[in-house]
Design a protein around this motif. Structure first.
Motif, PDB file in Angstrom:
ATOM      1  N   CYS A 328       4.878  -9.647  -4.754  1.00  0.00           N
ATOM      2  CA  CYS A 328       5.823  -8.603  -5.165  1.00  0.00           C
ATOM      3  C   CYS A 328       7.091  -8.759  -4.333  1.00  0.00           C
ATOM      4  CB  CYS A 328       5.208  -7.222  -4.932  1.00  0.00           C
ATOM      5  SG  CYS A 328       6.372  -5.862  -5.152  1.00  0.00           S
ATOM      6  N   GLY A 329       8.246  -8.698  -4.984  1.00  0.00           N
ATOM      7  CA  GLY A 329       9.517  -8.915  -4.299  1.00  0.00           C
ATOM      8  C   GLY A 329       9.773  -7.919  -3.180  1.00  0.00           C
ATOM      9  N   ALA A 330       9.191  -6.725  -3.315  1.00  0.00           N
ATOM     10  CA  ALA A 330       9.461  -5.687  -2.325  1.00  0.00           C
ATOM     11  C   ALA A 330       8.517  -5.753  -1.133  1.00  0.00           C
ATOM     12  CB  ALA A 330       9.347  -4.312  -2.984  1.00  0.00           C
ATOM     13  N   PHE A 331       7.439  -6.557  -1.246  1.00  0.00           N
ATOM     14  CA  PHE A 331       6.390  -6.582  -0.222  1.00  0.00           C
ATOM     15  C   PHE A 331       6.940  -6.993   1.142  1.00  0.00           C
ATOM     16  CE2 PHE A 331       3.056  -8.740   2.203  1.00  0.00           C
ATOM     17  CZ  PHE A 331       2.042  -7.798   2.176  1.00  0.00           C
ATOM     18  N   GLY A 332       6.713  -6.118   2.125  1.00  0.00           N
ATOM     19  CA  GLY A 332       7.151  -6.428   3.489  1.00  0.00           C
ATOM     20  C   GLY A 332       8.646  -6.289   3.694  1.00  0.00           C
ATOM     21  N   LYS A 333       9.375  -6.015   2.611  1.00  0.00           N
ATOM     22  CA  LYS A 333      10.828  -5.819   2.739  1.00  0.00           C
ATOM     23  C   LYS A 333      11.146  -4.339   2.521  1.00  0.00           C
ATOM     24  CE  LYS A 333      11.852 -10.526   1.164  1.00  0.00           C
ATOM     25  NZ  LYS A 333      10.840 -10.939   0.159  1.00  0.00           N
ATOM     26  N   GLU A 334      11.427  -3.969   1.244  1.00  0.00           N
ATOM     27  CA  GLU A 334      11.640  -2.547   0.981  1.00  0.00           C
ATOM     28  C   GLU A 334      10.359  -1.757   1.175  1.00  0.00           C
ATOM     29  OE1 GLU A 334      12.488  -4.934  -1.070  1.00  0.00           O
ATOM     30  OE2 GLU A 334      14.612  -4.761  -1.623  1.00  0.00           O
ATOM     31  N   CYS A 335       9.240  -2.427   1.023  1.00  0.00           N
ATOM     32  CA  CYS A 335       7.953  -1.737   0.997  1.00  0.00           C
ATOM     33  C   CYS A 335       7.048  -2.176   2.150  1.00  0.00           C
ATOM     34  CB  CYS A 335       7.268  -2.023  -0.340  1.00  0.00           C
ATOM     35  SG  CYS A 335       5.704  -1.176  -0.555  1.00  0.00           S
ATOM     36  N   THR A 336       6.801  -1.256   3.083  1.00  0.00           N
ATOM     37  CA  THR A 336       5.887  -1.498   4.199  1.00  0.00           C
ATOM     38  C   THR A 336       5.043  -0.241   4.379  1.00  0.00           C
ATOM     39  OG1 THR A 336       7.363  -0.538   5.854  1.00  0.00           O
ATOM     40  CG2 THR A 336       7.651  -2.883   5.390  1.00  0.00           C
ATOM     41  N   PRO A 337       3.972  -0.300   5.191  1.00  0.00           N
ATOM     42  CA  PRO A 337       3.206   0.934   5.427  1.00  0.00           C
ATOM     43  C   PRO A 337       4.080   2.042   6.008  1.00  0.00           C
ATOM     44  CG  PRO A 337       1.943  -0.957   6.156  1.00  0.00           C
ATOM     45  CD  PRO A 337       3.325  -1.460   5.814  1.00  0.00           C
ATOM     46  N   ARG A 338       5.137   1.658   6.737  1.00  0.00           N
ATOM     47  CA  ARG A 338       6.050   2.641   7.318  1.00  0.00           C
ATOM     48  C   ARG A 338       6.836   3.368   6.223  1.00  0.00           C
ATOM     49  NH1 ARG A 338       9.099   5.666   7.951  1.00  0.00           N
ATOM     50  NH2 ARG A 338      10.595   6.237   9.560  1.00  0.00           N
ATOM     51  N   SER A 339       7.287   2.642   5.208  1.00  0.00           N
ATOM     52  CA  SER A 339       8.001   3.272   4.094  1.00  0.00           C
ATOM     53  C   SER A 339       7.508   2.658   2.788  1.00  0.00           C
ATOM     54  CB  SER A 339       9.511   3.080   4.244  1.00  0.00           C
ATOM     55  OG  SER A 339       9.816   1.712   4.337  1.00  0.00           O
ATOM     56  N   PRO A 340       6.361   3.120   2.327  1.00  0.00           N
ATOM     57  CA  PRO A 340       5.728   2.509   1.160  1.00  0.00           C
ATOM     58  C   PRO A 340       6.421   2.882  -0.147  1.00  0.00           C
ATOM     59  CG  PRO A 340       4.444   4.384   1.927  1.00  0.00           C
ATOM     60  CD  PRO A 340       5.627   4.279   2.835  1.00  0.00           C
ATOM     61  N   LEU A 341       6.417   1.949  -1.090  1.00  0.00           N
ATOM     62  CA  LEU A 341       6.940   2.257  -2.420  1.00  0.00           C
ATOM     63  C   LEU A 341       5.822   2.674  -3.364  1.00  0.00           C
ATOM     64  CD1 LEU A 341       9.578  -0.576  -3.035  1.00  0.00           C
ATOM     65  CD2 LEU A 341       9.986   1.793  -2.380  1.00  0.00           C
ATOM     66  N   GLY A 342       4.629   2.136  -3.176  1.00  0.00           N
ATOM     67  CA  GLY A 342       3.521   2.455  -4.068  1.00  0.00           C
ATOM     68  C   GLY A 342       2.269   2.820  -3.298  1.00  0.00           C
ATOM     69  N   ALA A 343       1.339   3.442  -4.010  1.00  0.00           N
ATOM     70  CA  ALA A 343       0.114   3.914  -3.347  1.00  0.00           C
ATOM     71  C   ALA A 343      -0.686   2.778  -2.748  1.00  0.00           C
ATOM     72  CB  ALA A 343      -0.761   4.677  -4.317  1.00  0.00           C
TER      73      ALA A 343
END
Lengths: 367, 357
Positions: A328-343
């Motif tokens: 996923c393009g967002a993995f580890g970038k926009e989306c981390t456990p600190r600021s998750p995008l999905g459940a």
């Protein structure tokens, strides 16, 4: 602990793992339906012990994740009303609606309380006749009987100030929806043991037959999960597609007849929206006509709001096993456990969070 | 099934992290608590002592202390509900909580202050019992309560009584215990059984009854610290894993020291009553609060001797080695599971919440 420690025995686990390793000839994709099984798999590190040929996909059996946004927003609106005591299971409090969660409603003055049983909410209603007590009735067939019982008891006791916001979802229609999906990769299911302890097994043979997919009713302790996986693998390797019960100490073919009668009395089958998935026909329960006085959706005037979900998040494809989390393009970038995008990135047992944490772990230890 | 479901748009909810108001999770000892300190308090109070975020501040008073000894200073507030619970009351916590925070820098605690915020209507008898408990606990810990303050708030604006205590103690020369000192190869010791205090409180709150009543483990730890320092002054880190439990304390240590920590789950001393209660309540004992336990990160060469010494002490009889420090996976705590797998023991976001399923 009786009936728990016996099912966590390391030597027996190793035996089952060996048997799985010897049984697997080809790669297989297996979905564990229930969030409780996902929790156990991550909690015990089962996924890392399995041979590479077995891929586990975490299914939609987490009631927290699939409760539709519209219901969350209704819950938030009701919980914020001045005379309401809003009762919920603990982990629903952090599920966000369009703009806030129940924790925030509480911090803004709403009377939001964690209870362990819907019957505690009935008791609260009896003790607080001047207040409106609302219970947030979510979950699968497992939590439904107690909720039905709460509504039944409230009626028996003549309580006018108790109601329930219901969003129950059902496993068999979800299995059908997954098998009907054009992108489906699931080849075998670990069915949710506790759901079957209530409902029995009769709903599953038609599914196994129609979609030619093995369905093994599975428990939650490490040995239960390993045994379930082994039996699915054996069926897949043999080309069988049957319903098997690998949780016999809890599940009978007929299930819990008393609970089923209570459910049939209090609830009616309805189309239900699953968060992020959409409407699945006949996939949920709502409060039946004759108990409408206890239905919070009718009692309170709550308006619907729509939310905007992040277009970057591809958790749907992750949940199906179409892509790995890191693809996923967002993995580890926009989306981390600190600021998750999905459940899938939210809880530590989510596929993305597990991959993120464990991926970091493996990478670093290998280096 | 006639309708096809498009799974490509399947998304799930995410918890809100940027809260415009204080929520209960900010007091849970997890990530939200840490963010509150990092984003609000540290910038406002910036100084070299606070930034270490130890259980107690270590002060050298510009050489005013003789022999190069240093001062340890700490404060803690107590808002427990119910006020009385199996094995103790808020008074025990108020004394031992601060005694232990001071002791975690290797200090011998000496003097305490106590501030009381009383709710109108609190039974005088209850207050008397709490005060007497505090007196007895102070005596048992060898500290003197030398100054205090009392305020009363309107009925409905407090849960009976809130207590704040602060404490000071003296750190012997040559003792240098701080959160950043874990080294690969170090051994992780816990001084006894974990999960008791939090489970005791939850059991009372939820009205749960077990075959044996689970009591708080509330106890002063300065005796244990002194005993360990008798073995060697080369103790790297001490922490008392209160709210957030062993998991949160070890995560903070891993982060502060830039190391990894590996726990062995089958070595964790979890009483069977705690295990059962946690299964029922949907909690993980690693995240449950303790009030009379310490975690020690010690050099491997002293581990056996320290362990043996701890086991001779009243509050350390069940001390055990539960893991080790590694250079692998820095900033991360992992556990070897009972069946031989591995799991990441992450920090909690806010409070530990009972799971639905």
């Amino acid at each position: 602990m009786k009936y728990l420690q016996e099912f966590r025995d390391p030597e027996l686990a190793e035996k089952l793992l060996n048997e799985i390793r010897h049984s697997v000839m080809r790669p297989w994709t297996i979905m564990e339906v229930c969030g409780g099984q996902t929790h156990s798999i991550i909690r015990n590190g089962i996924d890392q012990l399995l041979p590479d040929k077995i891929e586990l996909i975490h299914g939609p059996g987490c009631p927290v994740c699939v409760t539709p946004l519209e219901i969350i927003d209704k819950a938030l609106a009701i919980a914020a009303m001045p005379n309401v005591i809003f009762c919920s299971f603990g982990d629903m409090l952090r599920v966000p609606g369009s703009s806030k969660d129940l924790f925030r409603v509480k911090s803004e003055g709403g009377d939001v309380r964690i209870v362990y049983s819907p019957l505690d909410a009935v008791k609260l209603a009896r003790e607080n006749p001047e207040r409106e007590v609302v219970f947030f009735g979510v979950g699968f067939e497992t939590t439904a009987p107690a909720n039905a019982m709460a509504v039944f008891q409230a009626q028996q006791q003549g309580l006018k100030n108790f109601s329930m916001l219901v969003s129950h979802v059902l496993v068999p229609p979800a299995i059908a929806a997954i098998m009907e999906s054009p992108t489906n990769r699931v080849q075998g299911f670990l069915a949710a043991g506790h759901v079957c302890s209530v409902m029995g097994l009769s709903e599953y043979p038609p599914l196994a037959e129609k979609y030619h997919v093995p369905i093994v009713v599975t428990g939650f302790e490490p040995l239960d999960v390993l045994n379930g996986i082994l039996r699915v693998v054996k069926q897949l390797e043999a080309g069988r597609a049957e319903v098997e019960n690998a949780y016999e100490r809890v599940v009978t073919f007929d299930g819990n007849k008393a609970a089923q009668a209570m459910l049939a009395d209090v609830f009616a089958t309805t189309d239900r929206a699953w968060r992020g998935i959409g409407v699945i026909p006949n996939s949920g329960w709502s409060i039946a006509e004759k108990y409408r006085a206890f239905d919070a959706e009718y009692k309170f005037d709550v308006s619907d709001i729509r939310t905007i979900e992040s277009p970057l998040c591809r958790s749907g494809e992750v949940l199906q096993g179409i892509i790995k989390p890191h693809q996923c393009g967002a993995f580890g970038k926009e989306c981390t456990p600190r600021s998750p995008l999905g459940a899938t990135m939210v809880s530590s047992e989510g596929a993305c969070a597990a991959y993120y944490n464990y991926g970091r772990f493996v990478q670093l230890t290998a280096a | 099934m006639s309708q096809k479901i498009d799974f490509s748009n399947w998304t799930c909810p995410l918890p809100l992290r940027d809260q415009p108001n204080v929520v209960m999770g900010h007091g849970g000892g997890g990530k939200l608590s840490a963010e509150l300190v990092e984003n609000i308090f540290l910038p406002a109070f910036a100084n070299n002592t606070l930034v270490k975020l130890a259980d107690s501040a270590v002060l050298d008073l510009n050489g005013a202390m003789t022999d190069g000894a240093r001062l340890a200073f700490s404060t803690d507030s107590f808002v427990v509900k119910p006020l009385f619970f199996p094995g103790g009351n808020i008074g025990d916590l108020a004394i031992n909580g601060t005694v232990n925070d001071v002791a975690m820098s290797g200090a011998q605690p000496l003097f305490l202050s106590a501030g009381f915020i009383l709710e109108e209507g609190l039974a005088m008898d209850a207050l008397g019992r709490i005060a007497n408990t505090m007196g007895a606990a102070a005596k048992a810990a060898g500290v003197t309560l030398v100054t205090g303050d009392t305020k009363v708030v309107n009925k409905g604006h407090g849960d009976g009584v809130y207590i704040n205590t602060s404490g000071i103690g003296v750190i012997p020369v040559g003792v240098n215990i701080a959160p950043h000192q874990a080294r690969p190869g170090d051994v992780v010791i816990v001084s006894g059984e974990i999960g008791l205090h939090g489970t005791a409180i939850m059991s009372v709150r939820e009205g749960l009854e077990f075959e044996t009543v689970i009591e708080t483990d509330c106890a002063p730890l300065n005796g244990l610290v002194a005993a360990m320092l008798d073995v060697t002054k080369d103790i790297h880190i001490l922490r008392d894993p209160t709210r957030g439990g062993v998991a949160s304390a070890l995560n903070e240590i891993a982060k502060a020291s830039g190391v990894g920590i590996v726990l062995s789950e089958n070595k964790l001393p979890i009483p069977s009553a705690v295990r059962s209660a946690c299964e029922l309540l949907g909690l993980d004992p690693l995240y449950v609060a303790n009030e009379g336990k310490l975690l020690a990160i010690v050099p491997r060469e002293f581990a056996d001797e320290i362990l043996a010494k701890l086991q001779t002490q009243k509050f350390g009889e069940r001390a055990t080695i539960i893991g080790e420090v590694t250079a692998q996976h820095p900033n991360m705590v992992v556990a070897k599971t009972g069946i031989g797998g591995t799991r990441v023991v992450d920090m909690m976001i806010g409070e530990q919440l009972p799971r639905i399923c």
